[in-house]
Design an enzyme around this catalytic site. Structure first.
Site: not given
Length: 226
Positions: A133-134, A164
């Site tokens: 993910c991030h 996002e």
């Protein structure tokens, strides 16, 4: 056989006044995959110490049995309240480093010198470098000993610009992660919004989003065990 599971220590969502932190299923699910495979897990963060969980992730996954059991485990919670500082970690002790997601990573992963040092060391000693993910925010400034970017020329994924925008947080982020990763020369692979997507480029393993957390961790185990 040990894995260094790195979480964010950043708990504020930009200037919104809202809390953020590490994203529950992206920590709980990989932890279960790793420990079920017989791997020892050490929790770490850029500065060490207490780390914040994104409260929205606990709410979103309150029906998830793995997440529920994880939160009830007092030993795990104590470890996440006293994570190892990356400055004091010995990369040689680990077969893999896994950077969990959560929006907090966007503030404390990219420019942290110890994130970069540990990532480079694990990779160059033949270990697996991974994220979900991030979590790939950790990789945007990582260079190898020859001066090249770690991700240059490699297939990679992570939370996409479209995702996002879908969660309406692009304007809050300090930068667009997908855009920055592409600038570093990776072959960024995007799947449809919030669907499972795992990319394996040798010893670089990445997952796109929460749905990818378990299969990403499974791919890490496979890469470790060869």
């Amino acid at each position: 056989m040990a894995v260094l599971l790195v979480v964010t220590g950043h708990g504020q969502l930009g200037n919104t006044g809202k809390p953020t932190g590490w994203y529950l299923p992206e920590v709980a699910h990989p932890w279960k995959v790793f420990t079920d495979a017989g791997l020892k897990v050490t929790f770490a963060s850029p500065k060490g110490g207490k780390t914040p969980m994104d409260p929205g992730s606990a709410e979103a996954f309150k029906q998830d049995p793995i997440c529920t059991d994880f939160l009830k485990n007092t030993d795990i919670m104590a470890q996440l309240d006293s994570t190892a500082s990356l400055a004091k970690v010995k990369p040689g002790d680990y077969k893999a480093v896994f950077f969990a997601g959560g929006h907090g990573t966007m503030w404390d992963f990219p420019d942290d010198v110890n994130v970069q040092k540990v990532t480079t060391a694990v990779y160059e000693q033949g270990g697996v470098v991974s994220s979900v993910c991030h979590g790939p925010a950790a990789f945007v400034n990582v260079k190898l000993s020859d001066g090249s970017y770690l991700i240059n020329g490699k297939k990679l994924t992570g939370f996409t610009n479209n995702e996002e925008n879908a969660v309406k947080l692009m304007e809050v982020m300090p930068f667009a992660m997908e855009t920055k990763l592409r600038e570093r020369g990776c072959d960024f692979v995007e799947a449809p919004l919030f669907t499972e997507n795992v990319q394996v480029a040798g010893r670089l393993v990445t997952g796109q989003n929460p749905a990818s957390a378990t299969p990403t961790a499974a791919a890490v185990v496979k890469a470790i065990k060869g």
